[in-house]
Design a protein around this motif. Structure first.
Motif, PDB file in Angstrom:
ATOM      1  N   ALA A   1      50.053  11.865  27.910  1.00 17.92           N
ATOM      2  CA  ALA A   1      48.884  11.144  28.192  1.00 17.92           C
ATOM      3  C   ALA A   1      48.597   9.951  28.934  1.00 17.92           C
ATOM      4  O   ALA A   1      47.747   9.458  29.644  1.00 17.92           O
ATOM      5  N   LYS A   2      49.778   9.258  29.190  1.00 22.49           N
ATOM      6  CA  LYS A   2      50.055   7.826  29.775  1.00 22.49           C
ATOM      7  C   LYS A   2      49.892   8.174  31.233  1.00 22.49           C
ATOM      8  O   LYS A   2      49.468   7.468  31.866  1.00 22.49           O
ATOM      9  N   HIS A   3      50.487   9.390  31.670  1.00 21.84           N
ATOM     10  CA  HIS A   3      50.650   9.487  33.192  1.00 21.84           C
ATOM     11  C   HIS A   3      50.155  10.793  33.785  1.00 21.84           C
ATOM     12  O   HIS A   3      50.399  11.044  34.836  1.00 21.84           O
ATOM     13  N   ALA A   4      49.356  11.441  32.863  1.00 20.69           N
ATOM     14  CA  ALA A   4      49.065  12.722  33.176  1.00 20.69           C
ATOM     15  C   ALA A   4      47.899  12.773  34.338  1.00 20.69           C
ATOM     16  O   ALA A   4      47.016  11.830  34.136  1.00 20.69           O
ATOM     17  N   ARG A   5      48.152  13.442  35.507  1.00 17.63           N
ATOM     18  CA  ARG A   5      47.083  13.640  36.455  1.00 17.63           C
ATOM     19  C   ARG A   5      46.688  15.097  36.665  1.00 17.63           C
ATOM     20  O   ARG A   5      45.924  15.354  37.499  1.00 17.63           O
TER      21      ARG A   5
ATOM     22  N   GLY B   1      45.496  10.579  23.226  1.00 10.42           N
ATOM     23  CA  GLY B   1      45.467   9.565  24.241  1.00 10.42           C
ATOM     24  C   GLY B   1      44.031  10.293  25.289  1.00 10.42           C
ATOM     25  O   GLY B   1      42.974  10.537  24.765  1.00 10.42           O
ATOM     26  N   GLY B   2      44.375  10.097  26.447  1.00 11.03           N
ATOM     27  CA  GLY B   2      43.319  10.505  27.503  1.00 11.03           C
ATOM     28  C   GLY B   2      43.350  11.902  27.892  1.00 11.03           C
ATOM     29  O   GLY B   2      42.771  12.445  28.676  1.00 11.03           O
ATOM     30  N   LEU B   3      44.103  12.739  27.190  1.00  9.97           N
ATOM     31  CA  LEU B   3      43.900  14.275  27.179  1.00  9.97           C
ATOM     32  C   LEU B   3      43.193  14.868  26.521  1.00  9.97           C
ATOM     33  O   LEU B   3      43.310  14.500  25.110  1.00  9.97           O
ATOM     34  N   ARG B   4      42.392  16.030  26.778  1.00  9.72           N
ATOM     35  CA  ARG B   4      41.394  16.678  26.226  1.00  9.72           C
ATOM     36  C   ARG B   4      41.869  18.158  26.402  1.00  9.72           C
ATOM     37  O   ARG B   4      42.146  18.683  27.270  1.00  9.72           O
TER      38      ARG B   4
ATOM     39  N   SER C   1      48.270  25.897  24.498  1.00  9.10           N
ATOM     40  CA  SER C   1      47.060  24.912  24.536  1.00  9.10           C
ATOM     41  C   SER C   1      47.166  24.101  25.937  1.00  9.10           C
ATOM     42  O   SER C   1      47.995  23.558  26.083  1.00  9.10           O
ATOM     43  N   PHE C   2      46.113  24.043  26.555  1.00  8.23           N
ATOM     44  CA  PHE C   2      45.752  23.597  27.919  1.00  8.23           C
ATOM     45  C   PHE C   2      45.092  22.239  27.597  1.00  8.23           C
ATOM     46  O   PHE C   2      43.924  22.066  27.025  1.00  8.23           O
ATOM     47  N   TYR C   3      45.541  21.352  28.349  1.00  3.80           N
ATOM     48  CA  TYR C   3      45.142  19.805  28.202  1.00  3.80           C
ATOM     49  C   TYR C   3      45.029  19.410  29.580  1.00  3.80           C
ATOM     50  O   TYR C   3      45.884  19.579  30.713  1.00  3.80           O
ATOM     51  N   GLN C   4      43.978  18.592  29.870  1.00  3.14           N
ATOM     52  CA  GLN C   4      43.559  17.701  31.088  1.00  3.14           C
ATOM     53  C   GLN C   4      43.379  16.102  30.854  1.00  3.14           C
ATOM     54  O   GLN C   4      42.437  16.088  29.894  1.00  3.14           O
ATOM     55  N   SER C   5      43.475  15.291  31.591  1.00  2.00           N
ATOM     56  CA  SER C   5      43.235  13.960  31.630  1.00  2.00           C
ATOM     57  C   SER C   5      41.615  13.827  31.666  1.00  2.00           C
ATOM     58  O   SER C   5      41.133  14.521  32.613  1.00  2.00           O
ATOM     59  N   VAL C   6      41.210  13.236  30.832  1.00  2.06           N
ATOM     60  CA  VAL C   6      39.597  12.867  30.852  1.00  2.06           C
ATOM     61  C   VAL C   6      39.196  11.422  31.487  1.00  2.06           C
ATOM     62  O   VAL C   6      38.331  10.993  31.637  1.00  2.06           O
ATOM     63  N   LEU C   7      40.552  10.625  31.782  1.00  3.45           N
ATOM     64  CA  LEU C   7      40.383   9.459  32.391  1.00  3.45           C
ATOM     65  C   LEU C   7      40.202   9.178  33.793  1.00  3.45           C
ATOM     66  O   LEU C   7      40.759   9.953  34.496  1.00  3.45           O
TER      67      LEU C   7
END
Length: 176
Positions: free
Chosen positions: A132-136, A154-157, A170-176
């Protein structure tokens, strides 16, 4: 174990002996890369808890520009290197024999695939929090269908879950 599609389709891969690693089933890998097909070309891909490296090698076969394999087990990391050498992929790959979670937190990737041993449920939280800290891009966690991962780290949803028998993605993407 074999490569499912792309440049190295049907090529056999070595797999680590024993029960310490659990290869991603062919059918699940095929479904994963069908989903990733619009974004895999030219991507920077990380295969964390890589085992024999089948997921990362599949990514390279389907057009990923670069893959970092993270595998703590030295024997398994050696098998990944052998597989890369047999396919002449060393220039597009890097094998790191370290703990995954601390390294994940320092990598900016397009696609991050996590497949910790199912019994080490804490590794999911550590790795997803670090990601979550660096996911783009996209973060994918393979886990037991009986294991519920959180909707957010964190910022992953989480935006998608794919279940096939005892395995889920489970697939996540950054929401930030």
């Amino acid at each position: 174990m074999r490569v499912i599609g792309g440049e190295f389709r049907s090529r056999r891969l070595k797999a680590p002996a024993g029960l310490e690693t659990r290869p991603t089933p062919d059918r699940l890998r095929e479904s994963l890369f069908d989903i990733l097909s619009p974004v895999i070309e030219g991507s920077f891909f990380v295969d964390a808890y890589a085992g024999g490296g089948s997921v990362g090698i599949e990514a390279l076969s389907r057009g990923a520009a670069r893959v970092i394999f993270i595998e703590r087990n030295r024997k398994a990391a050696s098998i990944i290197e052998e597989n890369l050498t047999s396919l002449k992929l060393e220039a597009r790959a890097d094998v790191r024999c370290v703990r995954a979670a601390p390294l994940i937190g320092s990598l900016e990737t397009d696609i991050l695939f996590l497949d910790p041993p199912y019994a080490l449920s804490e590794e999911y939280r550590l790795s997803l929090d670090a990601a979550a800290k660096h996911a783009r891009g996209i973060v994918i966690a393979q886990h037991s269908s009986r294991q519920a991962l959180d909707e957010n780290y964190g910022g992953l949803r989480r935006y998608r879950v794919l279940k096939q028998g005892d395995n889920s993605l489970s697939f996540y993407q950054s929401v930030l």
